[in-house]
Design a protein around this motif. Structure first.
Motif, PDB file in Angstrom:
ATOM      1  N   MET A 117       0.862  -1.187   0.000  1.00 14.94           N
ATOM      2  CA  MET A 117       0.000   0.000   0.000  1.00 14.94           C
ATOM      3  C   MET A 117       0.899   1.239   0.000  1.00 14.94           C
ATOM      4  O   MET A 117       1.881   1.299   0.752  1.00 14.94           O
ATOM      5  CB  MET A 117      -0.887  -0.002   1.247  1.00 14.94           C
ATOM      6  CG  MET A 117      -1.926  -1.108   1.278  1.00 14.94           C
ATOM      7  SD  MET A 117      -3.330  -0.824   0.175  1.00 14.94           S
ATOM      8  CE  MET A 117      -4.278   0.384   1.120  1.00 14.94           C
ATOM      9  N   LYS A 143      -0.366   4.350   0.502  1.00 22.72           N
ATOM     10  CA  LYS A 143      -0.921   5.337   1.436  1.00 22.72           C
ATOM     11  C   LYS A 143      -1.885   4.609   2.376  1.00 22.72           C
ATOM     12  O   LYS A 143      -2.282   3.474   2.084  1.00 22.72           O
ATOM     13  CB  LYS A 143      -1.602   6.475   0.684  1.00 22.72           C
ATOM     14  CG  LYS A 143      -2.722   6.044  -0.246  1.00 22.72           C
ATOM     15  CD  LYS A 143      -3.417   7.219  -0.894  1.00 22.72           C
ATOM     16  CE  LYS A 143      -2.678   7.736  -2.116  1.00 22.72           C
ATOM     17  NZ  LYS A 143      -3.506   8.639  -2.939  1.00 22.72           N
ATOM     18  N   SER A 149      -7.202   6.021   0.687  1.00 20.74           N
ATOM     19  CA  SER A 149      -7.041   5.324  -0.590  1.00 20.74           C
ATOM     20  C   SER A 149      -8.332   5.268  -1.390  1.00 20.74           C
ATOM     21  O   SER A 149      -9.431   5.172  -0.837  1.00 20.74           O
ATOM     22  CB  SER A 149      -6.560   3.883  -0.341  1.00 20.74           C
ATOM     23  OG  SER A 149      -5.252   3.887   0.196  1.00 20.74           O
ATOM     24  N   ARG A 150      -8.155   5.305  -2.708  1.00 22.41           N
ATOM     25  CA  ARG A 150      -9.279   5.068  -3.618  1.00 22.41           C
ATOM     26  C   ARG A 150      -9.347   3.567  -3.881  1.00 22.41           C
ATOM     27  O   ARG A 150      -8.395   2.975  -4.406  1.00 22.41           O
ATOM     28  CB  ARG A 150      -9.074   5.840  -4.923  1.00 22.41           C
ATOM     29  CG  ARG A 150     -10.115   5.501  -5.980  1.00 22.41           C
ATOM     30  CD  ARG A 150      -9.914   6.284  -7.253  1.00 22.41           C
ATOM     31  NE  ARG A 150     -10.379   7.656  -7.101  1.00 22.41           N
ATOM     32  CZ  ARG A 150     -10.502   8.508  -8.123  1.00 22.41           C
ATOM     33  NH1 ARG A 150     -10.193   8.118  -9.354  1.00 22.41           N
ATOM     34  NH2 ARG A 150     -10.931   9.722  -7.921  1.00 22.41           N
ATOM     35  N   ASP A 171      -5.967   3.051  -5.887  1.00 24.06           N
ATOM     36  CA  ASP A 171      -4.859   2.755  -4.970  1.00 24.06           C
ATOM     37  C   ASP A 171      -4.853   1.310  -4.493  1.00 24.06           C
ATOM     38  O   ASP A 171      -3.803   0.823  -4.036  1.00 24.06           O
ATOM     39  CB  ASP A 171      -4.934   3.675  -3.744  1.00 24.06           C
ATOM     40  CG  ASP A 171      -4.783   5.138  -4.124  1.00 24.06           C
ATOM     41  OD1 ASP A 171      -3.814   5.461  -4.834  1.00 24.06           O
ATOM     42  OD2 ASP A 171      -5.640   5.945  -3.721  1.00 24.06           O
ATOM     43  N   GLU A 230      -3.932  -3.729   4.434  1.00 21.82           N
ATOM     44  CA  GLU A 230      -3.035  -2.895   5.234  1.00 21.82           C
ATOM     45  C   GLU A 230      -2.003  -3.709   6.006  1.00 21.82           C
ATOM     46  O   GLU A 230      -0.884  -3.257   6.212  1.00 21.82           O
ATOM     47  CB  GLU A 230      -3.850  -2.057   6.223  1.00 21.82           C
ATOM     48  CG  GLU A 230      -4.645  -0.965   5.535  1.00 21.82           C
ATOM     49  CD  GLU A 230      -4.672   0.317   6.339  1.00 21.82           C
ATOM     50  OE1 GLU A 230      -5.255   0.281   7.434  1.00 21.82           O
ATOM     51  OE2 GLU A 230      -4.120   1.335   5.880  1.00 21.82           O
TER      52      GLU A 230
END
Lengths: 248, 91
Positions: free
Chosen positions: A107, A109, A114-115, A241, B72
């Motif tokens: 990732m 961001k 994020s988009r 993203d 994440e």
């Protein structure tokens, strides 16, 4: 009952034209295979074709026992677990494609900034924007099931679905899976409503303006070698993203 | 077949620099694992109902949250999260 035949792969049916030979007693092998694009096509149970005869026989025997128990206590969950367990057995083992390593993009961001994009293999499209399938402008679900072998030899078309599309404007045609659940609620595999709700909570920055869907039952090499890289470029152009991918 | 198709797409998107997470039924896991996908969340849901039963918004949301969490938390290719909940009807 006949002895176990070599394990066939799912989706090698003849597209629904096979009919039992009325002059011959139907073998158990032919019976259980008939659910996969045969005379008894039922895409929830097409996995029976991939099971050896003895396992498929156990499936039916145990299913009837569980139906009997369910009649008495109403606990249908044992039926779902039973179907799931045999479904899993039928797909055991590696597929056709294996690689020594795989890509990993971190990732760039935080998720909250994020988009997020969505892509599914469900074969969804928006009413009025039906993709041409196998050269036909108005492919029906029934014909898509009947022509599954043609789909497996053809490159897929990517449909773009505005993420604010109301569910009543979503349509699906896909000859490879049981579409009843997505017909009842597209969010079981095309979760636009759930993603809109989650975007509103701030879990991720925003939903990309359009989601993407294609018929995952398709020619694999054109998809891998040509289309998938092209689609990745489309996502980059849209400054997406991160992607959630949902196969059925 | 849909799962292998998504495998090709996931690898291509990831190779282009966009992180991906696949949310799918565990039924197809053995078919997909040799494709070395970056991040996969599997559910114990019936085929064609990977995120949950029709109208089970709560389950659908929890699966998506788990998938986005893996986006994440994963640090390398091969991140796999197995969700234990059995298929259920919408409460």
């Amino acid at each position: 009952m006949t002895s176990s035949a070599p394990k066939p792969s799912i989706g090698t049916g003849d597209g629904g034209t096979q009919q039992p030979d009325a002059s011959q007693p139907e073998s158990f092998t032919a019976f259980k295979n008939s659910f996969a694009y045969g005379s008894r096509t039922d895409l929830l149970f097409k996995f029976l074709k991939a099971l050896p005869d003895d396992e498929a026989a156990d499936f039916f025997k145990e299913l009837l026992l569980k139906v009997g128990a369910t009649l008495d206590d109403g606990d249908w969950s044992r039926l779902a677990e039973h179907i799931y367990a045999y479904n899993e057995r039928s797909y055991a083992g590696p597929g056709q494609f294996a690689y020594d390593d795989g890509p990993f993009a971190p990732m760039t961001k935080p998720l909250k900034d994020s988009r997020l994009g969505l892509l599914t293999t469900t074969g969804h499209f928006v009413e009025g924007d039906k993709p041409e399938m196998l050269g036909e402008k108005d492919m029906s679900q029934e014909e898509a099931v009947r022509r599954i072998q043609d789909f497996l030899r053809a490159p897929p078309t990517l449909s773009m679905i505005p993420c604010d599309t109301p569910r009543e404007n979503l349509r699906v045609v896909h000859g490879g899976y049981d579409t009843r659940a997505v017909q009842a609620d597209p969010n079981v595999a095309l979760p636009l409503e759930r993603l809109r709700e989650l975007a509103a909570t701030g879990l991720f920055g925003e939903l990309a303006p359009e989601a993407f869907s294609f018929t995952g039952a398709c020619a694999q090499l054109p998809l891998r070698n040509k289309l998938a890289p092209q689609w990745a470029e489309i996502l980059k152009e849209r400054q997406i993203d991160a992607m959630l991918l949902v196969p059925v | 077949m849909c799962h292998v198709s998504v495998g090709h797409v996931a690898r291509a998107i990831e190779a282009a620099g966009i992180p991906t997470v696949v949310a799918m039924s565990r039924v197809f896991l053995e078919r997909v694992q040799p494709m070395r996908l970056p991040r996969v969340v599997v559910t114990r849901h019936l085929m064609a109902r990977p995120l949950g039963a029709p109208h089970d918004a709560e389950r659908q949301t929890s699966v998506i949250r788990a998938a986005l969490g893996l986006l994440e938390s994963a640090t390398a290719n091969g991140a796999l999260l197995e969700l234990p909940e059995a298929y259920r009807l919408a409460p």
